[in-house]
Design a protein around this motif. Sequence first.
Motif, PDB file in Angstrom:
ATOM      1  N   ILE A 138       0.883  -1.178   0.000  1.00 45.04           N
ATOM      2  CA  ILE A 138       0.000   0.000   0.000  1.00 45.04           C
ATOM      3  C   ILE A 138       0.912   1.218   0.000  1.00 45.04           C
ATOM      4  O   ILE A 138       1.520   1.551   1.024  1.00 45.04           O
ATOM      5  CB  ILE A 138      -0.926   0.025   1.234  1.00 45.04           C
ATOM      6  CG1 ILE A 138      -1.660  -1.301   1.390  1.00 45.04           C
ATOM      7  CG2 ILE A 138      -1.917   1.192   1.142  1.00 45.04           C
ATOM      8  CD1 ILE A 138      -2.344  -1.464   2.741  1.00 45.04           C
ATOM      9  N   ASP A 162      -8.986  -7.029   1.286  1.00 43.18           N
ATOM     10  CA  ASP A 162      -8.913  -5.570   1.418  1.00 43.18           C
ATOM     11  C   ASP A 162      -7.667  -5.254   2.223  1.00 43.18           C
ATOM     12  O   ASP A 162      -6.828  -6.131   2.438  1.00 43.18           O
ATOM     13  CB  ASP A 162     -10.205  -4.952   1.995  1.00 43.18           C
ATOM     14  CG  ASP A 162     -10.368  -5.155   3.495  1.00 43.18           C
ATOM     15  OD1 ASP A 162      -9.518  -5.818   4.123  1.00 43.18           O
ATOM     16  OD2 ASP A 162     -11.346  -4.640   4.055  1.00 43.18           O
ATOM     17  N   GLN A 163      -7.516  -4.028   2.687  1.00 39.33           N
ATOM     18  CA  GLN A 163      -6.270  -3.614   3.337  1.00 39.33           C
ATOM     19  C   GLN A 163      -6.278  -3.809   4.852  1.00 39.33           C
ATOM     20  O   GLN A 163      -5.259  -3.590   5.507  1.00 39.33           O
ATOM     21  CB  GLN A 163      -6.009  -2.141   3.018  1.00 39.33           C
ATOM     22  CG  GLN A 163      -5.818  -1.847   1.552  1.00 39.33           C
ATOM     23  CD  GLN A 163      -5.639  -0.370   1.283  1.00 39.33           C
ATOM     24  OE1 GLN A 163      -5.678   0.463   2.179  1.00 39.33           O
ATOM     25  NE2 GLN A 163      -5.447  -0.020   0.011  1.00 39.33           N
ATOM     26  N   ARG A 196     -13.138   8.203   1.354  1.00 39.34           N
ATOM     27  CA  ARG A 196     -12.878   6.764   1.532  1.00 39.34           C
ATOM     28  C   ARG A 196     -11.416   6.422   1.283  1.00 39.34           C
ATOM     29  O   ARG A 196     -10.845   5.603   2.009  1.00 39.34           O
ATOM     30  CB  ARG A 196     -13.764   5.948   0.585  1.00 39.34           C
ATOM     31  CG  ARG A 196     -13.679   4.448   0.806  1.00 39.34           C
ATOM     32  CD  ARG A 196     -14.601   3.692  -0.133  1.00 39.34           C
ATOM     33  NE  ARG A 196     -14.124   3.720  -1.508  1.00 39.34           N
ATOM     34  CZ  ARG A 196     -13.236   2.846  -2.002  1.00 39.34           C
ATOM     35  NH1 ARG A 196     -12.712   1.907  -1.231  1.00 39.34           N
ATOM     36  NH2 ARG A 196     -12.858   2.933  -3.259  1.00 39.34           N
ATOM     37  N   LEU A 197     -10.821   7.042   0.280  1.00 42.25           N
ATOM     38  CA  LEU A 197      -9.439   6.758  -0.078  1.00 42.25           C
ATOM     39  C   LEU A 197      -8.594   8.026  -0.007  1.00 42.25           C
ATOM     40  O   LEU A 197      -9.031   9.090  -0.449  1.00 42.25           O
ATOM     41  CB  LEU A 197      -9.345   6.192  -1.496  1.00 42.25           C
ATOM     42  CG  LEU A 197      -9.868   4.784  -1.751  1.00 42.25           C
ATOM     43  CD1 LEU A 197      -9.802   4.471  -3.241  1.00 42.25           C
ATOM     44  CD2 LEU A 197      -9.059   3.755  -0.965  1.00 42.25           C
ATOM     45  N   VAL A 198      -7.394   7.894   0.535  1.00 42.46           N
ATOM     46  CA  VAL A 198      -6.367   8.920   0.418  1.00 42.46           C
ATOM     47  C   VAL A 198      -5.200   8.243  -0.287  1.00 42.46           C
ATOM     48  O   VAL A 198      -4.567   7.333   0.264  1.00 42.46           O
ATOM     49  CB  VAL A 198      -5.941   9.481   1.781  1.00 42.46           C
ATOM     50  CG1 VAL A 198      -4.832  10.515   1.597  1.00 42.46           C
ATOM     51  CG2 VAL A 198      -7.131  10.100   2.504  1.00 42.46           C
ATOM     52  N   ASP A 244      -3.896   5.446  -2.283  1.00 41.20           N
ATOM     53  CA  ASP A 244      -4.441   4.092  -2.389  1.00 41.20           C
ATOM     54  C   ASP A 244      -4.779   3.509  -1.020  1.00 41.20           C
ATOM     55  O   ASP A 244      -4.974   2.303  -0.879  1.00 41.20           O
ATOM     56  CB  ASP A 244      -3.449   3.180  -3.123  1.00 41.20           C
ATOM     57  CG  ASP A 244      -2.116   3.036  -2.377  1.00 41.20           C
ATOM     58  OD1 ASP A 244      -1.831   3.861  -1.474  1.00 41.20           O
ATOM     59  OD2 ASP A 244      -1.358   2.099  -2.699  1.00 41.20           O
ATOM     60  N   PHE A 245      -4.874   4.363   0.005  1.00 39.85           N
ATOM     61  CA  PHE A 245      -5.067   3.922   1.388  1.00 39.85           C
ATOM     62  C   PHE A 245      -6.530   4.080   1.808  1.00 39.85           C
ATOM     63  O   PHE A 245      -7.124   5.155   1.632  1.00 39.85           O
ATOM     64  CB  PHE A 245      -4.169   4.757   2.310  1.00 39.85           C
ATOM     65  CG  PHE A 245      -4.299   4.444   3.771  1.00 39.85           C
ATOM     66  CD1 PHE A 245      -3.827   3.254   4.288  1.00 39.85           C
ATOM     67  CD2 PHE A 245      -4.878   5.357   4.650  1.00 39.85           C
ATOM     68  CE1 PHE A 245      -3.922   2.974   5.642  1.00 39.85           C
ATOM     69  CE2 PHE A 245      -4.979   5.094   6.002  1.00 39.85           C
ATOM     70  CZ  PHE A 245      -4.505   3.898   6.493  1.00 39.85           C
ATOM     71  N   GLN A 246      -7.125   3.004   2.346  1.00 38.65           N
ATOM     72  CA  GLN A 246      -8.484   3.068   2.874  1.00 38.65           C
ATOM     73  C   GLN A 246      -8.453   3.845   4.195  1.00 38.65           C
ATOM     74  O   GLN A 246      -7.996   3.345   5.213  1.00 38.65           O
ATOM     75  CB  GLN A 246      -9.040   1.662   3.091  1.00 38.65           C
ATOM     76  CG  GLN A 246      -9.215   0.869   1.814  1.00 38.65           C
ATOM     77  CD  GLN A 246      -9.557  -0.588   2.084  1.00 38.65           C
ATOM     78  OE1 GLN A 246      -8.990  -1.496   1.473  1.00 38.65           O
ATOM     79  NE2 GLN A 246     -10.487  -0.828   2.986  1.00 38.65           N
ATOM     80  N   SER A 247      -8.945   5.067   4.169  1.00 43.25           N
ATOM     81  CA  SER A 247      -8.719   6.001   5.277  1.00 43.25           C
ATOM     82  C   SER A 247      -9.322   5.542   6.596  1.00 43.25           C
ATOM     83  O   SER A 247      -8.804   5.875   7.666  1.00 43.25           O
ATOM     84  CB  SER A 247      -9.272   7.384   4.905  1.00 43.25           C
ATOM     85  OG  SER A 247     -10.662   7.322   4.664  1.00 43.25           O
ATOM     86  N   GLU A 248     -10.401   4.766   6.573  1.00 40.73           N
ATOM     87  CA  GLU A 248     -11.000   4.310   7.826  1.00 40.73           C
ATOM     88  C   GLU A 248     -10.064   3.407   8.618  1.00 40.73           C
ATOM     89  O   GLU A 248     -10.242   3.208   9.827  1.00 40.73           O
ATOM     90  CB  GLU A 248     -12.304   3.566   7.552  1.00 40.73           C
ATOM     91  CG  GLU A 248     -12.126   2.228   6.850  1.00 40.73           C
ATOM     92  CD  GLU A 248     -13.438   1.475   6.694  1.00 40.73           C
ATOM     93  OE1 GLU A 248     -14.480   2.042   7.044  1.00 40.73           O
ATOM     94  OE2 GLU A 248     -13.403   0.322   6.223  1.00 40.73           O
ATOM     95  N   HIS A 297      -4.789  14.321   2.693  1.00 38.67           N
ATOM     96  CA  HIS A 297      -3.410  13.817   2.727  1.00 38.67           C
ATOM     97  C   HIS A 297      -2.658  14.447   3.900  1.00 38.67           C
ATOM     98  O   HIS A 297      -2.014  13.760   4.690  1.00 38.67           O
ATOM     99  CB  HIS A 297      -2.726  14.147   1.392  1.00 38.67           C
ATOM    100  CG  HIS A 297      -1.332  13.609   1.265  1.00 38.67           C
ATOM    101  ND1 HIS A 297      -0.910  12.901   0.168  1.00 38.67           N
ATOM    102  CD2 HIS A 297      -0.254  13.689   2.085  1.00 38.67           C
ATOM    103  CE1 HIS A 297       0.357  12.566   0.313  1.00 38.67           C
ATOM    104  NE2 HIS A 297       0.790  13.044   1.474  1.00 38.67           N
TER     105      HIS A 297
END
Length: 216
Positions: free
Chosen positions: A54, A83-84, A145-147, A149-153, A181
């Motif tokens: 990621i 998922d991540q 939701r994404l920053v 390619d990172f799932q922000s939650e 970011h």
Amino acid sequence: MAASRKTAVATEARPRAIGGKSRTATIKRDTTETQIALKLNIDGTGVYKVTTGIRFFDHMLELFTRHGGFDLTLTCTGDLDVDQHHTVEDVGIALGEAVNKALGDKKGILRAGYFVMAMDETLAVAAVDLSGRVAYVVDDKVKVRLVGDFQSELLADFFDGFARGAKANVHVKTMYGRSNHHKIEAIFKAFARALRGACSRDERMAEILPSTKGLL
């Protein structure tokens, strides 16, 4: 910054480790969901080599290493086809375990640290207590939701994992900001510097555990 962001050559003088020995730890964590190999030197110079699959998360861990003055080598192969979540949480756990292991008996450490980090239009704060008790609070004010390619939650899951692995209290908060970011990046920088303070040694208290309970 060099063309490759995976490694960095430190230009600062290496800080003197207490007793002439750096505080280091090696963690290997293998599950059906992730395979992690991690080496941490708390008394480092900010040298890193990080691969999690990621890229934005890699970048945050690189910032953590440099601003904390640590050395970190980390590889994680996770089930990103699901998922991540497992990757982010398990890296947090492994990193926390490495900090806890590297600190040893914790005698002489400051134990608690905090930092207020400005990053352009964003301000973030972090506080860490290496108390032996597990708690975390994350208020990042990220609404997308994404920053990258990172799932922000999953930012909360990282700090949850770290707090469990390190047996620590971790509080991070974005006070205000525009760029999502920057909100996450400022949090990681503040967290790194707060942890750096908590891990620092007080020569006057070198043989004393920073707790009236006699246990951390």
